[in-house]
Scaffold this motif. Structure first.
Motif, PDB file in Angstrom:
ATOM      1  N   ILE A 143       0.863  -1.190   0.000  1.00 45.19           N
ATOM      2  CA  ILE A 143       0.000   0.000   0.000  1.00 45.19           C
ATOM      3  C   ILE A 143       0.896   1.235   0.000  1.00 45.19           C
ATOM      4  N   ASN A 153       3.494  10.597  -2.468  1.00 44.64           N
ATOM      5  CA  ASN A 153       4.591  11.561  -2.631  1.00 44.64           C
ATOM      6  C   ASN A 153       5.636  11.120  -3.665  1.00 44.64           C
ATOM      7  N   GLU A 182      -4.704   7.147  -4.163  1.00 43.91           N
ATOM      8  CA  GLU A 182      -5.840   7.688  -4.904  1.00 43.91           C
ATOM      9  C   GLU A 182      -5.599   9.094  -5.456  1.00 43.91           C
ATOM     10  N   ALA A 203      -8.324  -0.903   3.036  1.00 44.23           N
ATOM     11  CA  ALA A 203      -8.681  -1.698   4.215  1.00 44.23           C
ATOM     12  C   ALA A 203      -9.032  -3.134   3.804  1.00 44.23           C
ATOM     13  N   GLU A 205       4.735  16.198  11.938  1.00 43.78           N
ATOM     14  CA  GLU A 205       5.199  16.260  10.558  1.00 43.78           C
ATOM     15  C   GLU A 205       4.344  17.262   9.772  1.00 43.78           C
ATOM     16  N   PHE A 250       5.037  17.772   6.360  1.00 46.63           N
ATOM     17  CA  PHE A 250       5.028  17.177   5.026  1.00 46.63           C
ATOM     18  C   PHE A 250       4.869  18.262   3.966  1.00 46.63           C
TER      19      PHE A 250
HETATM   20  P1  NAD Z   1      -1.857   7.826   4.131  1.00 47.61           P
HETATM   21  O1  NAD Z   1      -1.556   6.978   5.293  1.00 47.61           O
HETATM   22  O2  NAD Z   1      -3.033   8.700   4.199  1.00 47.61           O
HETATM   23  O3  NAD Z   1      -2.057   6.943   2.831  1.00 47.61           O
HETATM   24  C1  NAD Z   1      -1.099   6.013   2.368  1.00 47.61           C
HETATM   25  C2  NAD Z   1      -1.809   4.915   1.634  1.00 47.61           C
HETATM   26  O4  NAD Z   1      -2.639   4.209   2.556  1.00 47.61           O
HETATM   27  C3  NAD Z   1      -2.726   5.391   0.518  1.00 47.61           C
HETATM   28  O5  NAD Z   1      -2.620   4.487  -0.564  1.00 47.61           O
HETATM   29  C4  NAD Z   1      -4.113   5.293   1.155  1.00 47.61           C
HETATM   30  O6  NAD Z   1      -5.133   5.080   0.228  1.00 47.61           O
HETATM   31  C5  NAD Z   1      -3.963   4.077   2.041  1.00 47.61           C
HETATM   32  N1  NAD Z   1      -4.902   4.024   3.165  1.00 47.61           N
HETATM   33  C6  NAD Z   1      -5.499   5.058   3.837  1.00 47.61           C
HETATM   34  N2  NAD Z   1      -6.296   4.588   4.807  1.00 47.61           N
HETATM   35  C7  NAD Z   1      -6.221   3.232   4.772  1.00 47.61           C
HETATM   36  C8  NAD Z   1      -6.782   2.174   5.552  1.00 47.61           C
HETATM   37  N3  NAD Z   1      -7.623   2.419   6.562  1.00 47.61           N
HETATM   38  N4  NAD Z   1      -6.443   0.906   5.250  1.00 47.61           N
HETATM   39  C9  NAD Z   1      -5.579   0.632   4.255  1.00 47.61           C
HETATM   40  N5  NAD Z   1      -5.026   1.585   3.476  1.00 47.61           N
HETATM   41  C10 NAD Z   1      -5.328   2.875   3.733  1.00 47.61           C
HETATM   42  O7  NAD Z   1      -0.524   8.644   3.846  1.00 47.61           O
HETATM   43  P2  NAD Z   1      -0.294   9.717   2.704  1.00 47.61           P
HETATM   44  O8  NAD Z   1      -0.935  10.978   3.146  1.00 47.61           O
HETATM   45  O9  NAD Z   1      -0.652   9.154   1.383  1.00 47.61           O
HETATM   46  O10 NAD Z   1       1.293   9.842   2.723  1.00 47.61           O
HETATM   47  C11 NAD Z   1       1.944  10.714   3.564  1.00 47.61           C
HETATM   48  C12 NAD Z   1       2.551   9.986   4.741  1.00 47.61           C
HETATM   49  O11 NAD Z   1       3.369   8.909   4.301  1.00 47.61           O
HETATM   50  C13 NAD Z   1       3.481  10.865   5.536  1.00 47.61           C
HETATM   51  O12 NAD Z   1       3.272  10.679   6.901  1.00 47.61           O
HETATM   52  C14 NAD Z   1       4.862  10.373   5.147  1.00 47.61           C
HETATM   53  O13 NAD Z   1       5.859  10.616   6.072  1.00 47.61           O
HETATM   54  C15 NAD Z   1       4.641   8.925   4.928  1.00 47.61           C
HETATM   55  N6  NAD Z   1       5.663   8.356   4.041  1.00 47.61           N
HETATM   56  C16 NAD Z   1       6.602   7.507   4.579  1.00 47.61           C
HETATM   57  C17 NAD Z   1       7.612   6.977   3.778  1.00 47.61           C
HETATM   58  C18 NAD Z   1       8.645   6.045   4.350  1.00 47.61           C
HETATM   59  O14 NAD Z   1       9.288   5.345   3.602  1.00 47.61           O
HETATM   60  N7  NAD Z   1       8.834   5.995   5.664  1.00 47.61           N
HETATM   61  C19 NAD Z   1       7.654   7.292   2.423  1.00 47.61           C
HETATM   62  C20 NAD Z   1       6.689   8.157   1.908  1.00 47.61           C
HETATM   63  C21 NAD Z   1       5.683   8.674   2.732  1.00 47.61           C
END
Ligand code: NAD
Length: 484
Positions: A150, A154, A180, A215, A386, A388
């Protein structure tokens, strides 16, 4: 007019298909205009994708293959991306906002993962364990089976490449839930898998909403391992679902990573670290250098230099920036930009000084000026949460131990940096910083070869490097009782 294909489909079991949850509009963050529609998966689509991957796994199509051959196919996917780099980069910039030259860098980075893990496929070797004359014993590493991945918005191409390349190299069939907000470019990874000759069902890429398709995938009983990159709350939801099915997961979450800058640091060189550490991809990098903790004797000079780096960057539509340069694109959405601006305002209310930036330029699109905040103290929200986005917080310290304490003072622990001419001080800091990766005198030092992942709420498990391979395999021991 963006001139992008108007409608994009999901890729399930080797076929391009519509979604059970209709479609989602994909916006260009630089204009706010819709550039395309993408099919949106529902739980039934997720189930079909998992069943297809399971069928491939059970068939042995990936596991029976000699690893060096599987590795060659993984490498071919990287070459496909490079061969289509111009086309993919354009779509990436239009859906995500980054300058076109940054999109080229992202695709090259994605290709590197396929090259690296393709190469590693044949190195996942077990060992033989001596049990005395009557036995022969050895271990093997087997893929988990169905790997669910998943991905965030970014770095949609690079993040998918990171997990998919390691997952395939180790012989897993994969189901990817693309982000999405930026789902379009993930389609090229499906095309790459097809071009490389992977059988139908080995790679499935579906776009869907997090709380629906995401989910459904995280909680699917046919999934054997989960890799999640994204925010902490989603990581908690996903690891909870994984625990219920008793499957392992890797969590790559956020960060509030700090650079400690000592009085003997080379500030000329550090300007470059500010440029890349916090303004690359408009600061939407999990390992961004979002805090600088500087010795008080150099604070004023550093703040001045940070402001001049921020002011040197122009902000505009990424599609107008084909060449490497001093520019920054839009953030991914108005919502992300507004959230960052609200955090800047609250920081000022708490006593931080806005040195430069903090405003939206007078044009449509999700733009935010490169921002520097000084007089930030460790208890402020901006020093702990964060953003971001392209927002640098400058804090100061007097004693070395205090700098480490401030750096370690958040719930996160993704990366950290120390800038000094004193090797003893650098190694001392490296020992005491609670982070999965420590940079000395260069932010982002490292590459696909170096393990990456968090301490604390930045997650667990490692991606990148050889360490990542062990997240995709399980150990089997085989013991034979010999007659002689
Ligand atoms: P997000 O958690 O909102 O979404 C990430 C993914 O999870 C998306 O594909 C989203 O559709 C999915 N998702 C959301 N709710 C879900 C659920 N209940 N069950 C399963 N999947 C679900 O994060 P974002 O806003 O897309 O990304 C930003 C965050 O990601 C920041 O906190 C950033 O630091 C982190 N990030 C971490 C890394 C790393 O390698 N550590 C890399 C890039 C981004």
């Amino acid at each position: 007019m963006a001139n992008v294909k108007r409608y994009w489909k999901n890729y399930i079991d080797g076929a391009w298909v519509d979604g059970g949850a209709a479609w989602i509009g994909v916006l260009d963050p630089a204009t706010g205009e819709q550039i395309a529609e993408h099919a949106l998966a529902d739980a039934a689509d997720v189930d079909r994708a998992v069943q297809a991957a399971r069928r491939v796994h059970v068939s042995g199509a990936l596991t029976a293959m000699r690893p060096i051959e599987r590795g060659r196919m993984v490498q071919a996917m990287g070459r496909y991306l490079l061969e289509h780099k111009g086309e993919i980069a354009r779509v990436l910039t239009l859906e995500q906002g980054k300058p076109l030259w940054e999109s080229h860098i992202e695709i090259e980075g994605a290709a590197l993962y396929f090259e690296y893990y393709g190469n590693q496929a044949s190195t996942v070797e077990g060992r033989s364990i001596p049990l005395g004359a009557g036995y022969m014993d050895w271990t093997e590493y087997e893929p988990f089976g169905v790997s669910a991945q998943i991905v965030p918005w970014n770095y949609p191409v690079e993040m998918t490449a990171r997990s998919l390349s390691a997952g395939l190299a180790t012989g897993n069939a994969c189901v990817i839930k693309s982000p999405e907000l930026t789902p379009l470019t993930n389609g090229y990874l499906a095309m790459a898998a097809e071009a490389a000759g992977f059988p139908a069902g080995a790679v499935n890429i579906i776009c869907g909403l997090g709380h629906e398709a995401g989910a459904a995938l995280a909680g699917h009983s046919g999934v054997n391992q989960i890799v999640f990159t994204g925010s902490v709350p989603t990581g908690v939801a996903i690891s909870t679902a994984a625990a219920q099915n008793v499957v392992p997961c890797v969590l790559e979450l956020g960060g509030k990573s700090a650079a400690i800058v000592h009085e003997d640091a080379d500030l000329d060189a550090f300007e470059n670290d500010i440029r890349w550490g916090i303004y690359f991809n408009a600061g939407q990098v999990c390992s961004a250098m979002s805090r600088v903790i500087v010795h008080e004797s150099r604070r004023d000079e550093l703040v001045e230099r940070a402001a001049s780096v921020a002011k040197s960057l122009s902000v505009g539509p990424g599609i107008e920036s084909p060449d490497f340069g001093a520019n920054m694109g839009a953030m991914v959405s108005d919502g992300q930009r507004d959230r960052a601006m609200e955090m800047i305002a609250r920081a000022q209310d708490e006593g931080a000084t806005l040195v430069t930036g903090g405003r939206r330029p007078n044009r449509p699109g999700a733009f935010l000026e490169p921002t520097v905040l000084s007089d930030v103290t460790p208890n402020m929200e901006i020093a702990n949460q964060e953003v971001f986005g392209p927002v640098l917080s400058v804090l100061s310290f007097q004693e070395e131990a205090q700098a480490i304490e401030i750096a370690n003072g958040t719930e996160y622990g993704l990366v950290a940096g120390v800038f000094t001419a004193d090797l003893d001080r650098a190694t001392r800091a490296a020992r005491h910083l609670r982070a999965g990766q420590v940079f000395v005198n260069e932010w982002y030092a490292g590459g696909v070869e170096t393990p990456f992942g968090g301490y604390g709420k930045s997650g667990y498990g490692r991606e990148k490097g050889r360490e990542a391979l062990w997240n995709y395999v399980q150990t089997k021991n085989i013991a034979i009782r010999l007659k002689g």
